[in-house]
Scaffold this motif. Sequence first.
Motif, short mmCIF file in Angstrom:
data_model
loop_
_atom_site.label_atom_id
_atom_site.label_comp_id
_atom_site.label_asym_id
_atom_site.label_seq_id
_atom_site.Cartn_x
_atom_site.Cartn_y
_atom_site.Cartn_z
N LEU A 154 11.13 21.97 7.02
CA LEU A 154 9.88 21.16 7.48
C LEU A 154 10.72 19.11 7.55
CD1 LEU A 154 6.72 21.19 7.20
CD2 LEU A 154 8.33 22.13 9.14
N ASP A 155 10.79 18.26 6.86
CA ASP A 155 11.68 17.48 7.65
C ASP A 155 13.56 17.25 8.55
OD1 ASP A 155 12.11 14.80 6.82
OD2 ASP A 155 14.32 14.89 5.41
N ARG A 156 14.06 18.40 8.26
CA ARG A 156 15.10 18.81 9.85
C ARG A 156 14.44 18.92 10.35
NH1 ARG A 156 16.19 21.46 4.93
NH2 ARG A 156 15.87 23.49 5.60
N SER A 157 12.93 19.62 10.73
CA SER A 157 12.63 20.06 11.61
C SER A 157 12.03 18.70 12.55
CB SER A 157 11.94 21.10 12.00
OG SER A 157 12.20 22.01 11.57
N TYR A 158 10.99 17.85 11.06
CA TYR A 158 10.88 16.78 12.11
C TYR A 158 10.69 15.49 11.80
CZ TYR A 158 7.48 20.67 13.80
OH TYR A 158 6.58 21.69 14.46
N GLU A 159 12.20 15.09 11.28
CA GLU A 159 12.84 13.80 10.42
C GLU A 159 11.98 12.97 10.40
OE1 GLU A 159 14.65 13.22 14.66
OE2 GLU A 159 16.21 14.68 14.08
N PHE A 160 10.73 13.46 9.32
CA PHE A 160 9.86 12.48 8.79
C PHE A 160 10.49 11.09 7.89
CE2 PHE A 160 7.69 16.60 8.34
CZ PHE A 160 6.58 16.39 8.71
N SER A 161 12.03 11.94 7.94
CA SER A 161 12.60 10.27 6.35
C SER A 161 14.19 9.65 7.61
CB SER A 161 14.44 10.87 6.10
OG SER A 161 13.33 12.17 4.78
N ALA A 162 13.56 10.16 8.73
CA ALA A 162 13.81 8.56 10.12
C ALA A 162 12.28 7.77 10.43
CB ALA A 162 14.48 9.67 11.33
N THR A 163 11.29 7.89 9.63
CA THR A 163 10.62 7.51 10.06
C THR A 163 11.04 6.14 9.48
OG1 THR A 163 8.85 8.73 9.03
CG2 THR A 163 9.07 9.19 11.22
N GLY A 164 11.31 6.01 8.52
CA GLY A 164 11.24 5.34 7.07
C GLY A 164 10.23 5.83 6.00
N ALA A 165 9.62 7.18 6.55
CA ALA A 165 8.80 7.37 4.74
C ALA A 165 10.10 8.40 4.04
CB ALA A 165 7.55 8.31 5.77
N ARG A 166 9.97 8.25 3.06
CA ARG A 166 10.04 8.67 1.73
C ARG A 166 10.00 10.76 1.85
NH1 ARG A 166 8.73 7.88 -3.73
NH2 ARG A 166 8.53 9.83 -4.47
N VAL A 169 5.11 5.35 3.11
CA VAL A 169 5.05 6.13 2.78
C VAL A 169 5.89 7.72 1.86
CG1 VAL A 169 4.63 8.38 5.15
CG2 VAL A 169 3.74 5.93 5.26
N THR A 170 4.94 8.10 1.42
CA THR A 170 5.77 9.02 0.94
C THR A 170 5.35 10.54 1.80
OG1 THR A 170 6.38 8.49 -0.61
CG2 THR A 170 6.86 11.43 -0.22
N LEU A 196 0.82 -1.51 0.08
CA LEU A 196 0.06 -0.06 -0.10
C LEU A 196 1.49 1.51 0.27
CD1 LEU A 196 -3.66 1.07 0.16
CD2 LEU A 196 -2.10 1.16 3.11
N ARG A 197 0.51 2.43 -1.37
CA ARG A 197 1.49 3.21 -1.01
C ARG A 197 0.51 4.50 -0.48
NH1 ARG A 197 2.67 2.27 -6.95
NH2 ARG A 197 0.04 1.51 -6.53
N THR A 198 0.24 5.86 0.30
CA THR A 198 0.51 7.01 0.45
C THR A 198 0.94 7.42 0.61
OG1 THR A 198 -1.20 7.58 2.62
CG2 THR A 198 1.37 6.12 2.82
N VAL A 199 0.27 8.74 0.40
CA VAL A 199 1.17 10.55 0.69
C VAL A 199 0.59 11.11 1.46
CG1 VAL A 199 1.81 12.54 -1.04
CG2 VAL A 199 1.92 10.43 -1.62
N GLN A 200 1.54 11.95 2.22
CA GLN A 200 0.77 12.73 3.92
C GLN A 200 1.21 13.90 2.75
OE1 GLN A 200 -0.85 11.45 6.20
NE2 GLN A 200 -0.84 9.89 5.68
N VAL A 201 0.11 14.98 2.83
CA VAL A 201 0.54 16.41 2.82
C VAL A 201 0.66 17.22 3.18
CG1 VAL A 201 0.32 17.89 0.31
CG2 VAL A 201 0.04 15.37 -0.05
N GLY A 249 0.99 7.28 -8.71
CA GLY A 249 0.81 5.45 -7.72
C GLY A 249 0.52 5.45 -7.17
N ALA A 250 0.73 6.53 -6.01
CA ALA A 250 -0.13 6.13 -4.55
C ALA A 250 -2.05 5.54 -4.10
CB ALA A 250 -0.27 8.16 -3.75
N ASP A 251 -2.35 5.48 -3.32
CA ASP A 251 -3.26 4.34 -3.39
C ASP A 251 -4.30 5.43 -2.73
OD1 ASP A 251 -2.87 1.59 -4.39
OD2 ASP A 251 -1.33 1.34 -3.06
N VAL A 252 -3.80 6.90 -1.97
CA VAL A 252 -4.21 6.92 -0.73
C VAL A 252 -3.54 8.17 -0.42
CG1 VAL A 252 -3.99 6.15 1.49
CG2 VAL A 252 -6.49 7.42 0.79
N VAL A 253 -4.11 9.47 -1.12
CA VAL A 253 -3.68 10.68 -0.26
C VAL A 253 -3.90 11.20 0.53
CG1 VAL A 253 -2.72 13.14 -0.94
CG2 VAL A 253 -2.65 11.40 -2.91
#
Length: 162
Positions: free
Chosen positions: A43-55, A35-36, A4-9, A77-81
């Motif tokens: 925001l990635d520097r501040s909240y480290e989304f990449s550290a969760t394993g998300a792209r 997850v993307t 399953l592929r999801t994008v969080q905006v 290619g996302a299944d849900v946004v």
Amino acid sequence: MSQLRTVQVLGGGSAGSSAHVGSLAAGLVARGVQVTVCAPAGLDRSYEFSATGARFTPVPRRSDPAAVAALRAACAGADVVHAHGLHAAVRAALALGGRQVPLVVTWHTRTHAEGARRRLVHLLERRAARAASVVLGASSDLVDRARRRGARDARLAPVAVP
């Protein structure tokens, strides 16, 4: 069965919604979801989304054609946004235009506006509510507001900040 592929905006990335997305990303990745996270670059520097394993895909908080195209590419290619906030929801709706991808919208807070800006906010809320498969409101007044703006499905989903 494919993953399953999801994008969080995220829009501007308030502390509450950014922490919420970080928590969602970590939980979804732990359950095997790809997850993307799309948000302004810092925001990635501040909240480290990449550290969760998300792209992490940097997408500016603008609605110009280049920003919408970047978001559209990230959603391919996302299944849900899942868009967090009004501006993120409108940009996601624009990016998904013509695609049959479910759009989940979470309204964390009410946007306050007066004068001419109030009418614009009303129109943006209507656009976001009608584009969404489901609108999740962090409070009952946000759920009621989404229904008044034309949401097909609006539900209460209180958000606990980790």
